[in-house]
Design an enzyme around this catalytic site. Sequence first.
Site, PDB file in Angstrom:
ATOM      1  N   SER A   1       0.792  -1.233   0.000  1.00  0.00           N
ATOM      2  CA  SER A   1       0.000   0.000   0.000  1.00  0.00           C
ATOM      3  C   SER A   1       0.821   1.278   0.000  1.00  0.00           C
ATOM      4  O   SER A   1       0.264   2.361  -0.198  1.00  0.00           O
ATOM      5  CB  SER A   1      -0.961   0.004   1.197  1.00  0.00           C
ATOM      6  OG  SER A   1      -2.044  -0.865   0.959  1.00  0.00           O
TER       7      SER A   1
ATOM      8  N   VAL B   1       1.246  -3.750   3.849  1.00  0.00           N
ATOM      9  CA  VAL B   1       1.201  -5.046   4.517  1.00  0.00           C
ATOM     10  C   VAL B   1       2.394  -5.934   4.179  1.00  0.00           C
ATOM     11  O   VAL B   1       2.539  -7.016   4.730  1.00  0.00           O
ATOM     12  CB  VAL B   1      -0.121  -5.796   4.214  1.00  0.00           C
ATOM     13  CG1 VAL B   1      -1.307  -5.050   4.779  1.00  0.00           C
ATOM     14  CG2 VAL B   1      -0.286  -6.057   2.724  1.00  0.00           C
TER      15      VAL B   1
ATOM     16  N   TYR C   1      -3.651  -2.441 -10.304  1.00  0.00           N
ATOM     17  CA  TYR C   1      -3.520  -2.272  -8.852  1.00  0.00           C
ATOM     18  C   TYR C   1      -2.680  -3.391  -8.237  1.00  0.00           C
ATOM     19  O   TYR C   1      -1.774  -3.131  -7.426  1.00  0.00           O
ATOM     20  CB  TYR C   1      -4.906  -2.222  -8.211  1.00  0.00           C
ATOM     21  CG  TYR C   1      -4.899  -2.266  -6.710  1.00  0.00           C
ATOM     22  CD1 TYR C   1      -4.485  -1.159  -5.963  1.00  0.00           C
ATOM     23  CD2 TYR C   1      -5.298  -3.410  -6.023  1.00  0.00           C
ATOM     24  CE1 TYR C   1      -4.476  -1.192  -4.574  1.00  0.00           C
ATOM     25  CE2 TYR C   1      -5.295  -3.454  -4.643  1.00  0.00           C
ATOM     26  CZ  TYR C   1      -4.878  -2.346  -3.919  1.00  0.00           C
ATOM     27  OH  TYR C   1      -4.862  -2.388  -2.546  1.00  0.00           O
TER      28      TYR C   1
ATOM     29  N   LYS D   1       0.342   3.241  -3.050  1.00  0.00           N
ATOM     30  CA  LYS D   1      -0.815   4.112  -3.256  1.00  0.00           C
ATOM     31  C   LYS D   1      -0.413   5.575  -3.350  1.00  0.00           C
ATOM     32  O   LYS D   1      -1.079   6.367  -4.039  1.00  0.00           O
ATOM     33  CB  LYS D   1      -1.826   3.899  -2.125  1.00  0.00           C
ATOM     34  CG  LYS D   1      -2.469   2.512  -2.153  1.00  0.00           C
ATOM     35  CD  LYS D   1      -3.284   2.228  -0.912  1.00  0.00           C
ATOM     36  CE  LYS D   1      -3.875   0.821  -0.959  1.00  0.00           C
ATOM     37  NZ  LYS D   1      -4.542   0.435   0.303  1.00  0.00           N
TER      38      LYS D   1
ATOM     39  N   TYR E   1      -4.021   3.785   7.743  1.00  0.00           N
ATOM     40  CA  TYR E   1      -5.379   3.239   7.831  1.00  0.00           C
ATOM     41  C   TYR E   1      -6.082   3.761   9.085  1.00  0.00           C
ATOM     42  O   TYR E   1      -6.002   4.937   9.393  1.00  0.00           O
ATOM     43  CB  TYR E   1      -5.340   1.701   7.799  1.00  0.00           C
ATOM     44  CG  TYR E   1      -4.456   1.125   6.735  1.00  0.00           C
ATOM     45  CD1 TYR E   1      -4.643   1.451   5.399  1.00  0.00           C
ATOM     46  CD2 TYR E   1      -3.410   0.261   7.054  1.00  0.00           C
ATOM     47  CE1 TYR E   1      -3.834   0.921   4.408  1.00  0.00           C
ATOM     48  CE2 TYR E   1      -2.594  -0.277   6.076  1.00  0.00           C
ATOM     49  CZ  TYR E   1      -2.809   0.059   4.753  1.00  0.00           C
ATOM     50  OH  TYR E   1      -1.997  -0.466   3.785  1.00  0.00           O
TER      51      TYR E   1
END
Length: 309
Positions: free
Chosen positions: A61, A256, A186, A64, A238
């Site tokens: 992530s 992760v 993705y 992102k 998050y």
Amino acid sequence: MESHLSAALEYARSFLHEGAVATYIPELAKGDPTQLGAAIYAADGEIYRVGDWQQEFTIQSISKTITLILALQLAGYRKVFSKVGVEPTGDPFNSIVRLETTAPRPLNPMINAGAIATASCCMGGRDAFSEFLKLTRRLCGRSSISLNEEVYRSEKQAGMRNRSMAYLMQSDNLLECDAEDALDLYFRMCSVNVNTMDLARYGMVLAGNGKDPETGEQLVEGWIVRIVKTLMVTCGLYDASGEFAMKVGIPAKSGVGGGIMGSVERKMGVAAFSPGLDAKGNSVGAFHMLEYLSHHLGLHYFAGSECRV
């Protein structure tokens, strides 16, 4: 700095037993939870490394933030933020509930649904993954950064929850391309191999308002850097972003795969890695390393005159 890094390593090591490797992506379950490392890229060009800093892991992530940079460069502010919002969620990164109960538009680009929508803005008939990989290599300063094929295939096979989000968004006409094309991009973006030195250098690019720390070339426009760092503060870890903001207090993004990348304004990029995650998907070891460094180096955004870097 080296002594602080070594002390941070030992401090964080005492917490490693609290983490567990991600198992919902089968390839990530092979990670070694005893690994722990970090790197710092300082504004003066000095580099500091400790522990398993050379160990490659998938960016997950943390990608992102690069996806958002690329989408803003290719599609522009208006298009990207017509597909995704900018508010924190308080929900897990893979939650699907707000797509139906709040609004069809994902709340921010740092959760899975938001990143899939953002990735779709990069398509436009081009080879979007090649563009993403080229940008990642420039930001990290390493031309050999590449896709981890095993993790990519594992993510694609196991990614049913992400697939559900993508098709729900496609049904609401939110995606700029077919759901499977957005998902494939993705999954590839998340499956790129990096190490802590790569991410520390990227953090320094952000800390330097988008400039290459070696050449001074403007790699990312300043207005995009501001957006990315703001979302890192509010959404980067998050539903633990508030806790991280209090305890560490720097713009950061976790993944992760076990990495956390941070950016200290005009001073340094810092990255830490350990595969064991807490219940919210953030690396236990990396979190505690950055917590130690923030406290002992005065890195928190509200450290004021206490900052010792």
